[in-house]
Design a protein around this motif. Structure first.
Motif, PDB file in Angstrom:
ATOM      1  N   SER A  20      13.611   2.989   7.125  1.00  0.00           N
ATOM      2  CA  SER A  20      12.900   2.246   6.083  1.00  0.00           C
ATOM      3  C   SER A  20      11.398   2.504   6.186  1.00  0.00           C
ATOM      4  O   SER A  20      10.721   2.704   5.169  1.00  0.00           O
ATOM      5  N   ARG A  21      10.889   2.510   7.396  1.00  0.00           N
ATOM      6  CA  ARG A  21       9.467   2.791   7.594  1.00  0.00           C
ATOM      7  C   ARG A  21       9.113   4.185   7.085  1.00  0.00           C
ATOM      8  O   ARG A  21       8.103   4.374   6.410  1.00  0.00           O
ATOM      9  N   HIS A  24       8.792   4.286   3.300  1.00  0.00           N
ATOM     10  CA  HIS A  24       7.530   3.755   2.779  1.00  0.00           C
ATOM     11  C   HIS A  24       6.373   4.711   3.044  1.00  0.00           C
ATOM     12  O   HIS A  24       5.487   4.859   2.195  1.00  0.00           O
ATOM     13  N   LYS A  40       1.478   0.971   1.148  1.00  0.00           N
ATOM     14  CA  LYS A  40       2.496   0.014   1.576  1.00  0.00           C
ATOM     15  C   LYS A  40       2.706   0.156   3.077  1.00  0.00           C
ATOM     16  O   LYS A  40       2.704   1.261   3.614  1.00  0.00           O
ATOM     17  N   SER A  41       2.908  -0.969   3.734  1.00  0.00           N
ATOM     18  CA  SER A  41       3.280  -0.952   5.144  1.00  0.00           C
ATOM     19  C   SER A  41       4.407  -1.964   5.343  1.00  0.00           C
ATOM     20  O   SER A  41       4.515  -2.941   4.614  1.00  0.00           O
ATOM     21  N   VAL A  42       5.229  -1.680   6.317  1.00  0.00           N
ATOM     22  CA  VAL A  42       6.373  -2.539   6.580  1.00  0.00           C
ATOM     23  C   VAL A  42       6.234  -3.104   7.989  1.00  0.00           C
ATOM     24  O   VAL A  42       5.749  -2.438   8.902  1.00  0.00           O
ATOM     25  N   THR A  59      13.523  -4.904   9.210  1.00  0.00           N
ATOM     26  CA  THR A  59      12.246  -4.780   8.526  1.00  0.00           C
ATOM     27  C   THR A  59      11.920  -6.087   7.826  1.00  0.00           C
ATOM     28  O   THR A  59      12.787  -6.742   7.269  1.00  0.00           O
ATOM     29  N   LYS A  61       8.942  -8.103   5.220  1.00  0.00           N
ATOM     30  CA  LYS A  61       8.518  -7.831   3.848  1.00  0.00           C
ATOM     31  C   LYS A  61       7.506  -6.689   3.829  1.00  0.00           C
ATOM     32  O   LYS A  61       6.807  -6.435   4.807  1.00  0.00           O
ATOM     33  N   VAL A  62       7.443  -6.033   2.704  1.00  0.00           N
ATOM     34  CA  VAL A  62       6.519  -4.925   2.511  1.00  0.00           C
ATOM     35  C   VAL A  62       5.152  -5.497   2.151  1.00  0.00           C
ATOM     36  O   VAL A  62       5.037  -6.352   1.278  1.00  0.00           O
ATOM     37  N   ASN A  63       4.131  -5.037   2.858  1.00  0.00           N
ATOM     38  CA  ASN A  63       2.767  -5.510   2.622  1.00  0.00           C
ATOM     39  C   ASN A  63       1.959  -4.431   1.910  1.00  0.00           C
ATOM     40  O   ASN A  63       2.083  -3.244   2.238  1.00  0.00           O
TER      41      ASN A  63
END
Length: 130
Positions: A20-21, A24, A40-42, A59, A61-63
């Motif tokens: 997932s990382r 992103h 975006k960062s996770v 993971t 939330k996406v920031n």
């Protein structure tokens, strides 16, 4: 749940989190030239498997990076204002490449742990068959 299954579950959760990382990071790289795009960062969270109570990583939330967008000068750009400037993205390719390498190394470590647990389980079964 056996110790081998727990080890496999922990490694699998790490693989999913790093995948997932990487997704992103690749989105950030792909959109580095998109005007107004924010990096975006996770984040990662500790979690517990509902079935066996095994600790896992998931993971969060996406920031979106709230740092200032780069101000670019191109009077011919359709988004340019009267002074010829427009807002680009706040993606730094050096940071994204470093993040991608770190995620890759973590993914490889989790994969190695998964493989080690699988090999130990197979060796134990071979010993029990004798």
């Amino acid at each position: 749940m056996s110790d081998f299954q727990s080890a496999l579950s922990v490694a699998a959760s790490g693989l999913k989190a790093q995948a997932s990382r990487l997704r992103h990071v690749s989105e950030n790289i792909a959109n580095s030239d998109t005007p107004g795009y924010r990096r975006k960062s996770v984040s990662f969270e500790n979690a517990t498997d509902a079935k066996g109570g095994v600790p896992e990583v998931r993971t969060g939330k996406v920031n979106l990076d709230q740092s200032d967008l780069k101000l670019l000068y191109d009077p011919s750009h359709p988004l340019a204002d009267d002074s010829g400037h427009y807002e680009g993205s706040n993606v730094d390719l050096i940071i994204e490449i470093a993040d991608a390498r770190e995620a890759q190394r973590s993914y490889e470590a989790n994969l190695k742990m998964f493989e080690q647990a699988r090999q130990m389980s197979a060796s134990l079964l071979d010993l029990l068959r004798r």
